[in-house]
Write a protein that holds these residues in place. Structure first.
Motif, PDB file in Angstrom:
ATOM      1  N   ILE A 135      30.651  33.203  45.566  1.00 15.25           N
ATOM      2  CA  ILE A 135      31.633  32.205  46.524  1.00 15.25           C
ATOM      3  C   ILE A 135      31.705  33.422  47.307  1.00 15.25           C
ATOM      4  O   ILE A 135      32.013  34.495  47.512  1.00 15.25           O
ATOM      5  N   ASP A 136      32.592  32.473  48.663  1.00 19.07           N
ATOM      6  CA  ASP A 136      33.816  32.652  49.238  1.00 19.07           C
ATOM      7  C   ASP A 136      35.021  33.206  48.228  1.00 19.07           C
ATOM      8  O   ASP A 136      35.701  32.388  48.274  1.00 19.07           O
ATOM      9  N   ASP A 173      30.071  35.760  47.311  1.00 24.46           N
ATOM     10  CA  ASP A 173      28.911  35.705  47.514  1.00 24.46           C
ATOM     11  C   ASP A 173      28.715  37.477  48.806  1.00 24.46           C
ATOM     12  O   ASP A 173      27.302  37.175  48.991  1.00 24.46           O
ATOM     13  N   ASP A 231      38.004  32.778  50.690  1.00 25.60           N
ATOM     14  CA  ASP A 231      38.975  30.721  51.022  1.00 25.60           C
ATOM     15  C   ASP A 231      39.186  30.575  49.806  1.00 25.60           C
ATOM     16  O   ASP A 231      39.322  30.826  48.299  1.00 25.60           O
ATOM     17  N   ASP A 272      41.657  28.354  48.312  1.00 21.38           N
ATOM     18  CA  ASP A 272      40.601  27.261  48.650  1.00 21.38           C
ATOM     19  C   ASP A 272      39.711  27.167  47.366  1.00 21.38           C
ATOM     20  O   ASP A 272      39.168  26.698  46.431  1.00 21.38           O
ATOM     21  N   VAL A 273      38.436  27.917  47.404  1.00 24.59           N
ATOM     22  CA  VAL A 273      37.362  27.830  47.009  1.00 24.59           C
ATOM     23  C   VAL A 273      37.557  28.726  46.228  1.00 24.59           C
ATOM     24  O   VAL A 273      37.270  27.845  44.958  1.00 24.59           O
ATOM     25  N   SER A 314      38.929  25.735  43.777  1.00 26.46           N
ATOM     26  CA  SER A 314      38.397  25.126  42.987  1.00 26.46           C
ATOM     27  C   SER A 314      37.268  25.476  42.252  1.00 26.46           C
ATOM     28  O   SER A 314      36.234  24.877  41.643  1.00 26.46           O
ATOM     29  N   SER A 315      37.131  26.818  41.576  1.00 26.10           N
ATOM     30  CA  SER A 315      35.700  27.396  41.573  1.00 26.10           C
ATOM     31  C   SER A 315      36.180  27.798  39.980  1.00 26.10           C
ATOM     32  O   SER A 315      35.245  27.595  38.978  1.00 26.10           O
TER      33      SER A 315
END
Length: 375
Positions: free
Chosen positions: A123-124, A99, A127, A129-130, A133-134
């Motif tokens: 996305i970030d 992002d 991270d 985890d991000v 999950s993406s």
């Protein structure tokens, strides 16, 4: 024998000896066409300069060696290089992009991703985890910038590459800011490295260019090469020659960029009119530990937030005497800009952010000019 980067930079762009009294510095081969003495083009013969040129071959060779890669394609601009990688991804793929990313890349995605049938999520990327999950079943490509442009956020190339491989996705890293002097993403697990050679590899604010380097995955590289030669955004013979010449000194320039930026970042971090300094070499930076693990040094780019808003930041940028207000980066001269003004109103960059490319002037003189502009 494994060579150090300084040696590769000087000798990697030299052509093979043509005789006992050959030139030390290669010449510029300007011809666009080549003769076929037997009346027909044979395998291995040069044909047309868009397809290949001795100077471009020399440039591609040295960049490939600097990045510990196997293949390199040199382009007429950084954006042409970036575009070629996105176009090499299969239609219908899901793509992840940071992002906080170079605005040119963001605009490329905005303008063309839908036409190329790519499903893109910003996305970030810092991270994990991000990132995890993406990921989707059809995630085929992850784009990384680290440090990112303009907020110098740090992505863990090793860990993101592992997550990508669990889905069979390709990882590309824009290594323009760190350069191979400070980081070599292909050694960290990435599949592709991209450069705007206009910046640190060129180093003098007078050459436009780009490059894509891969390790393994010959099929992917051939797709990138096809975009290069069919669409025709190739580095010209003269630009290729100039870049090869500039690269010979680039490790020593990077050493000085790194040293000056560390001193300037330390100064800015203590200035009362500066709210936040984005520089991964500072221990206060949230990505400092990861940057230290994957980088040999932290580069010559700094961004910082000033007390106040856009008007204050613009006045500061206009108040310097030596540091010039200009877009781009990586040259021997220090330049800075109010980044939001360059990117436009659609940019997510903070209104009070100033992006500084620390040059090769004496660090004391750069700091004095910053003191003047901030006062």
């Amino acid at each position: 024998m494994k060579k150090n980067i300084e040696t590769i930079a000087i000798h990697g762009s030299m052509r093979e000896h043509m005789g006992e009294n050959d030139t030390i510095v290669p010449g510029i081969e300007m011809s666009t066409i080549y003769e076929h003495r037997k009346g027909v083009h044979k395998e291995g013969d040069r044909k047309y300069t868009r397809l290949s040129n001795p100077n471009r071959d020399q440039l591609e060779n040295v960049i490939k060696e600097l990045e510990s890669g196997e293949h390199c394609a040199a382009f007429s601009s950084g954006m042409a290089a970036i575009s070629s990688v996105f176009q090499a991804i299969e239609s219908g793929a899901h793509v992840l992009v940071p992002d906080d990313v170079y605005f040119g890349t963001r605009k490329l995605v905005w303008e063309f991703a839908e036409r190329w049938n790519l499903d893109v999520d910003f996305i970030d990327m810092t991270d994990l985890d991000v990132v995890q999950s993406s990921l989707k079943e059809n995630t085929k490509f992850i784009w990384i910038e680290t440090p990112s442009n303009p907020r110098l956020m740090i992505t863990d190339v090793v860990e993101v590459s592992k997550l990508a491989k669990s889905k069979g996705a390709i990882v590309a890293v824009d290594n323009t800011w760190p350069t191979p002097y400070n980081m070599r993403p292909l050694e960290l697990g990435a599949d592709v490295v991209v450069h705007s050679t206009t910046k640190y590899l060129g180093g003098h604010s007078d050459i436009l260019g780009g490059a894509v380097i891969t390790k393994g995955n010959k099929e992917l590289f051939e797709k990138i090469r096809t975009v290069q030669v069919v669409q025709g955004a190739v580095s010209s013979p003269q630009d290729s020659w100039l870049l090869s010449r500039s690269i010979r000194s680039f490790p020593y320039r990077m050493r000085a960029h790194n040293e000056n930026a560390r001193k300037v970042a330390s100064f800015l971090s203590k200035h009362p009119k500066v709210k936040v300094v984005y520089y991964p070499g500072l221990e206060s930076h949230p990505g400092h530990k990861i940057a230290k693990a994957q980088m040999d040094d932290f580069g010559g780019m700094i961004s910082f937030l000033v007390e106040g808003g856009a008007d204050t930041a613009i006045k500061i940028v206009a108040a310097s005497e030596m540091i010039k207000a200009a877009t781009s980066l990586g040259g021997i001269e220090s330049i800075w800009e109010h980044r939001k003004s360059s990117e436009g109103e659609s940019s997510p960059t903070p209104d009070n952010l100033i992006r500084l490319s620390v040059g090769l002037e004496h660090a004391d003189d750069i700091i004095k000019d910053l003191e003047l502009a901030l006062s």
